[in-house]
Write a protein that holds these residues in place. Structure first.
Motif, PDB file in Angstrom:
ATOM      1  N   ASN A 271       0.739  -1.450   0.010  1.00 37.21           N
ATOM      2  CA  ASN A 271      -0.442   0.332   0.246  1.00 37.21           C
ATOM      3  C   ASN A 271       1.093   1.234  -0.037  1.00 37.21           C
ATOM      4  O   ASN A 271       2.228   1.196   0.408  1.00 37.21           O
ATOM      5  CB  ASN A 271      -0.806   0.048   1.313  1.00 37.21           C
ATOM      6  CG  ASN A 271      -1.833  -1.177   1.013  1.00 37.21           C
ATOM      7  OD1 ASN A 271      -2.227  -1.026   0.322  1.00 37.21           O
ATOM      8  ND2 ASN A 271      -1.823  -1.859   2.306  1.00 37.21           N
ATOM      9  N   TYR A 272       0.639   1.409  -0.838  1.00 36.15           N
ATOM     10  CA  TYR A 272       1.633   3.455  -0.926  1.00 36.15           C
ATOM     11  C   TYR A 272       0.203   4.431  -1.156  1.00 36.15           C
ATOM     12  O   TYR A 272      -0.643   4.766  -1.327  1.00 36.15           O
ATOM     13  CB  TYR A 272       2.293   3.563  -2.232  1.00 36.15           C
ATOM     14  CG  TYR A 272       2.640   4.529  -2.293  1.00 36.15           C
ATOM     15  CD1 TYR A 272       4.336   5.198  -0.928  1.00 36.15           C
ATOM     16  CD2 TYR A 272       2.757   6.154  -3.776  1.00 36.15           C
ATOM     17  CE1 TYR A 272       4.595   5.983  -1.794  1.00 36.15           C
ATOM     18  CE2 TYR A 272       3.660   6.766  -3.139  1.00 36.15           C
ATOM     19  CZ  TYR A 272       4.331   7.335  -2.303  1.00 36.15           C
ATOM     20  OH  TYR A 272       5.086   8.723  -2.653  1.00 36.15           O
ATOM     21  N   LEU A 481       7.851   3.235 -10.595  1.00 32.66           N
ATOM     22  CA  LEU A 481       8.250   4.112  -9.688  1.00 32.66           C
ATOM     23  C   LEU A 481       7.868   5.082  -9.164  1.00 32.66           C
ATOM     24  O   LEU A 481       6.815   5.968  -9.630  1.00 32.66           O
ATOM     25  CB  LEU A 481       9.772   3.917  -9.184  1.00 32.66           C
ATOM     26  CG  LEU A 481       9.774   5.203  -7.590  1.00 32.66           C
ATOM     27  CD1 LEU A 481       9.385   3.876  -6.234  1.00 32.66           C
ATOM     28  CD2 LEU A 481      11.162   5.106  -7.645  1.00 32.66           C
ATOM     29  N   GLN A 482       8.669   6.650 -11.086  1.00 31.22           N
ATOM     30  CA  GLN A 482       8.431   7.660 -10.609  1.00 31.22           C
ATOM     31  C   GLN A 482       7.401   7.871 -11.679  1.00 31.22           C
ATOM     32  O   GLN A 482       6.746   9.118 -11.159  1.00 31.22           O
ATOM     33  CB  GLN A 482       9.111   8.223 -11.578  1.00 31.22           C
ATOM     34  CG  GLN A 482      11.135   8.627 -11.020  1.00 31.22           C
ATOM     35  CD  GLN A 482      11.260   8.997 -12.020  1.00 31.22           C
ATOM     36  OE1 GLN A 482      11.921  10.113 -12.521  1.00 31.22           O
ATOM     37  NE2 GLN A 482      12.652   7.643 -12.178  1.00 31.22           N
ATOM     38  N   THR A 483       6.585   6.903 -12.546  1.00 31.38           N
ATOM     39  CA  THR A 483       5.197   7.287 -13.171  1.00 31.38           C
ATOM     40  C   THR A 483       4.244   7.328 -11.451  1.00 31.38           C
ATOM     41  O   THR A 483       3.136   7.771 -11.204  1.00 31.38           O
ATOM     42  CB  THR A 483       4.428   6.119 -14.100  1.00 31.38           C
ATOM     43  OG1 THR A 483       5.874   5.970 -14.698  1.00 31.38           O
ATOM     44  CG2 THR A 483       3.176   6.828 -14.499  1.00 31.38           C
ATOM     45  N   LEU A 484       4.226   5.881 -10.997  1.00 31.17           N
ATOM     46  CA  LEU A 484       3.328   6.258  -9.926  1.00 31.17           C
ATOM     47  C   LEU A 484       3.780   7.007  -8.801  1.00 31.17           C
ATOM     48  O   LEU A 484       2.376   8.098  -8.012  1.00 31.17           O
ATOM     49  CB  LEU A 484       3.828   4.730  -8.849  1.00 31.17           C
ATOM     50  CG  LEU A 484       3.295   2.978  -9.011  1.00 31.17           C
ATOM     51  CD1 LEU A 484       4.484   2.185  -9.136  1.00 31.17           C
ATOM     52  CD2 LEU A 484       2.145   3.304  -9.642  1.00 31.17           C
ATOM     53  N   ILE A 485       5.281   7.750  -8.557  1.00 36.19           N
ATOM     54  CA  ILE A 485       4.582   9.183  -7.801  1.00 36.19           C
ATOM     55  C   ILE A 485       4.124  10.151  -8.538  1.00 36.19           C
ATOM     56  O   ILE A 485       3.562  11.005  -7.678  1.00 36.19           O
ATOM     57  CB  ILE A 485       6.687   9.594  -7.916  1.00 36.19           C
ATOM     58  CG1 ILE A 485       6.841   7.837  -6.214  1.00 36.19           C
ATOM     59  CG2 ILE A 485       6.818  10.796  -6.960  1.00 36.19           C
ATOM     60  CD1 ILE A 485       8.335   8.475  -6.415  1.00 36.19           C
ATOM     61  N   ASN A 486       4.734  10.673  -9.623  1.00 38.43           N
ATOM     62  CA  ASN A 486       3.870  11.629 -10.211  1.00 38.43           C
ATOM     63  C   ASN A 486       1.841  11.184 -10.215  1.00 38.43           C
ATOM     64  O   ASN A 486       1.677  12.650 -10.554  1.00 38.43           O
ATOM     65  CB  ASN A 486       4.578  11.668 -12.295  1.00 38.43           C
ATOM     66  CG  ASN A 486       5.499  11.532 -12.133  1.00 38.43           C
ATOM     67  OD1 ASN A 486       6.182  12.308 -11.464  1.00 38.43           O
ATOM     68  ND2 ASN A 486       6.119  11.149 -13.647  1.00 38.43           N
ATOM     69  N   THR A 487       1.942  10.078 -10.546  1.00 34.67           N
ATOM     70  CA  THR A 487       0.214   9.963 -10.107  1.00 34.67           C
ATOM     71  C   THR A 487      -0.455  10.318  -9.144  1.00 34.67           C
ATOM     72  O   THR A 487      -1.783  11.125  -8.486  1.00 34.67           O
ATOM     73  CB  THR A 487      -0.120   9.078 -10.480  1.00 34.67           C
ATOM     74  OG1 THR A 487       0.204   7.350 -10.051  1.00 34.67           O
ATOM     75  CG2 THR A 487       0.180   8.726 -12.374  1.00 34.67           C
ATOM     76  N   ILE A 488       0.598   9.571  -8.264  1.00 38.61           N
ATOM     77  CA  ILE A 488       0.002   9.522  -6.528  1.00 38.61           C
ATOM     78  C   ILE A 488       0.721  11.182  -6.067  1.00 38.61           C
ATOM     79  O   ILE A 488      -0.768  11.934  -5.017  1.00 38.61           O
ATOM     80  CB  ILE A 488       0.967   8.272  -5.765  1.00 38.61           C
ATOM     81  CG1 ILE A 488      -0.429   7.188  -6.901  1.00 38.61           C
ATOM     82  CG2 ILE A 488      -0.129   8.540  -4.493  1.00 38.61           C
ATOM     83  CD1 ILE A 488       0.216   5.591  -5.930  1.00 38.61           C
ATOM     84  N   ASP A 489       1.727  11.071  -6.104  1.00 36.02           N
ATOM     85  CA  ASP A 489       1.756  12.804  -4.987  1.00 36.02           C
ATOM     86  C   ASP A 489       1.798  13.558  -5.823  1.00 36.02           C
ATOM     87  O   ASP A 489       1.370  14.930  -5.112  1.00 36.02           O
ATOM     88  CB  ASP A 489       3.265  12.558  -4.320  1.00 36.02           C
ATOM     89  CG  ASP A 489       3.429  11.013  -3.687  1.00 36.02           C
ATOM     90  OD1 ASP A 489       3.949  11.361  -2.338  1.00 36.02           O
ATOM     91  OD2 ASP A 489       4.150  10.165  -4.458  1.00 36.02           O
TER      92      ASP A 489
END
Ligand code: DON
Length: 579
Positions: A271-272, A481-489
């Motif tokens: 979970n993030y 990872l960066q695509t997850l951070i770009n969308t989530i963060d």
């Protein structure tokens, strides 16, 4: 093309610390809007293969059916990476609840030995693990596609292979992206009699507008259509693959092919920030390491610190550096090695790694050398599919390098992989992707080499929110990872998140590789002051991503099944298309 706008904010109260106060952000003023469709969506690296997938969905096929048809089509229209002679992974989330992962990665032939690429003096023989028949692992793709179709698909083999067969038999017209891809291997095609007949026109590269016809591959696909995996692993195709391998200095026997099995595992999950991430377990390192890095980062206010600010990049790079130490030293084929996944992802260890990161100071990679490691010395394609019932498939498969080992199984039209180079060929030496790997990934008969491929699905409240993945060898993990951070963060829409310039670090070499515009000039200066070495990066990835219910996570409506597709503009052959 991406449009960019550089904006500079400077404070007047700067004095001596001008550089650290004058902030220069490279901003992507606007991405194209993601492709929107009401029911279903396919994003793949080749436009004709995407269209094959959409047709299957329109005919009532589910995501797995579409994935199988797209994969067979890519083997024809995207021969650098789409394949029958390679292997891959499929992460599946069905709307009925099933969450699963298929491993059809190539295996080392039975006659493989730990030092098979070394000379008598123990030195690596140049190109032996990357070019020619000895570089080839036992292919898994046909087994994986058949396994997926039989267990989770709904359509017949006849229907799912038909589009690929037609594209091979009648040919397809080459566009500029297709031609530039073929040109990569012109010199190697000249050395292989089948490859030069098929992929060259009179010994010269194909031109834009010409038609690539692959009759032998069409015949092979027809045999698979009729006889299924039996043909590839025990029948006529098996005979031809083994004959080509053994007569070309390779090791693949009929016994190797007959023994090949797809394996099914539970995806890795974590979970993030309220999102549930499902990704690839070993023999991929992807899911474990993406989760490890995200969990190290979770307490940090990345959003508040600002997108690609020195502070946020510092903590991201340090988390990535530590993740890649574990990737390269702790993980391997689960059939041969007990992977310490629970330990890697345990809150205690995550906290310990996080506490070890010092503010404003890069940790030199050689300080993170694990005990007992000291003496030890692009190409792939991803597609994402969501169907009209909300079933999601995230699939990455590969020949490893573009066009794999650059040899064919004579008489089959099949290009063979060079996946053996993903093993630790020699302790203490890096592979094609500059990965310095350890003992657990050394060559053993039947073992599957450690991968970075990370087909990923993100869930919110049990429902698919995002499907994503990419090629890029060791850079797959950092790109996902960066695509997850770009969308989530940072709440970017899916196209912005895919377009945004990326950076990469992999522990060794101790370098931050930054795409142009990824890190502003004065942010780079600050990072250098903190101890980082930064170098420009080639464009290594090609993301294929889908968001469900909204174009950015904050706008997802729980009842909406609208789909938003994003094809990475870094390669000009792909297409996001739905209906
Ligand atoms: O499995 C792996 O990690 C690599 N063989 C993937 C290769 C790859 O992504 C090449 N594409 N650029």
């Amino acid at each position: 093309m991406l449009r960019k706008k550089r904006i500079i904010f400077c404070s007047r109260t700067v004095g001596l610390t001008f550089l650290s106060i004058c902030l220069s952000h490279s901003l992507w003023a606007a991405s194209l809007a993601p492709v929107q469709s009401p029911r279903a969506m396919v994003v793949s690296a080749q436009h004709l293969a995407t269209k094959v997938g959409v047709e299957i969905l329109k005919r009532g096929g589910n995501s797995v059916d579409a994935a199988v048809a797209v994969a067979y089509a890519l083997a024809v229209v995207y021969p650098a990476a789409g394949n029958l002679g390679g292997g891959g992974f499929m992460t599946i989330k069905l709307s009925g609840g099933i969450e699963t992962f298929l491993d059809f990665r190539e295996a080392a032939p039975l006659a493989s030995t730990v030092n098979m690429y070394l000379n008598a003096e123990g030195q690596v023989i140049k190109d032996l693990s990357t070019r020619g028949h000895l570089a080839v692992g036992v292919p898994g793709t046909v087994s994986g596609l058949e396994y997926a179709r039989k267990k989770y698909g709904s359509m017949t083999r006849k229907d799912l292979l038909a589009p690929g067969i037609a594209l091979a038999e009648k040919g397809f017209v080459l566009q500029s992206g297709d031609v530039s891809m073929l040109e990569v291997a012109t010199e190697d095609f000249k050395k292989d009699s089948d490859a030069s007949t098929i992929f060259l026109k009179g010994k010269k590269p194909f031109q834009v507008g010409e038609r690539l016809v692959q009759k032998q591959l069409a015949s092979t696909l027809k045999r698979i259509q009729q006889k299924g995996e039996f043909d590839f692993y025990q029948g006529q195709t098996a005979q031809l693959i083994s004959k080509a391998s053994l007569s070309g200095g390779g090791l693949i026997t009929l016994e190797d092919l007959a023994a090949y099995q797809t394996r099914e595992f539970k995806p890795i999950e974590c979970n993030y920030r309220g999102y549930r991430i499902l990704s690839a377990p070993p023999p991929s390192s992807g899911g474990v390491i993406i989760c490890e890095i995200l969990k190290i980062l979770e307490p940090y206010p990345l959003k508040e610190w600002g997108y690609h600010s020195a502070q946020s990049l510092h903590f991201q790079i340090e988390a990535i550096r530590r993740g890649y130490v574990d990737r390269n030293t702790l993980l391997g084929d689960p059939g041969f090695h007990v992977n310490p996944i629970a330990e890697i992802l345990s809150p205690e260890r995550i906290e310990k790694l996080r506490n070890d990161i010092k503010p404003m100071t890069a940790t030199p990679s050689n300080q993170l050398l694990p005990p007992r490691f000291v003496n030890e010395g692009e190409n792939t394609t991803h597609f994402s599919i969501v169907d009209q019932s909300g079933n999601a498939v995230s699939m990455t498969y590969t020949l490893n390098d573009w066009f794999g080992a650059r040899v064919m199984a004579k008489g089959t039209g099949i290009l063979l992989n060079n996946e053996m180079d993903d093993f630790t060929v020699k302790l203490g030496e890096v592979n094609h992707y500059q990965l310095l790997q350890g003992r657990v990934n050394q060559i053993q008969a039947s073992k599957r080499p450690l991968s970075s491929m990370s087909p990923t699905i993100v869930l919110k409240d049990g429902r698919v929110a995002m499907v994503l993945g990419t090629p890029g060898g060791s850079r797959i993990i950092t790109a996902v990872l960066q695509t997850l951070i770009n969308t989530i963060d940072y709440d970017m829409n899916i196209q912005e998140a895919v377009d945004a310039p990326r950076y990469h670090h992999q522990w060794v070499p101790d370098v931050v590789f930054a795409e142009e515009y990824a890190i502003s000039a004065d942010t780079q200066d600050k990072l250098r002051e903190w101890g980082y070495t930064i170098k420009p990066s080639r464009l290594a990835n090609h993301l294929a991503a889908i968001m469900v219910g909204g174009s950015r996570l904050s706008e997802i409506k729980p009842n909406s099944s609208a789909l938003f597709g994003a094809n990475d503009p870094r390669r000009n052959t792909g297409l996001a298309l739905g209906y």
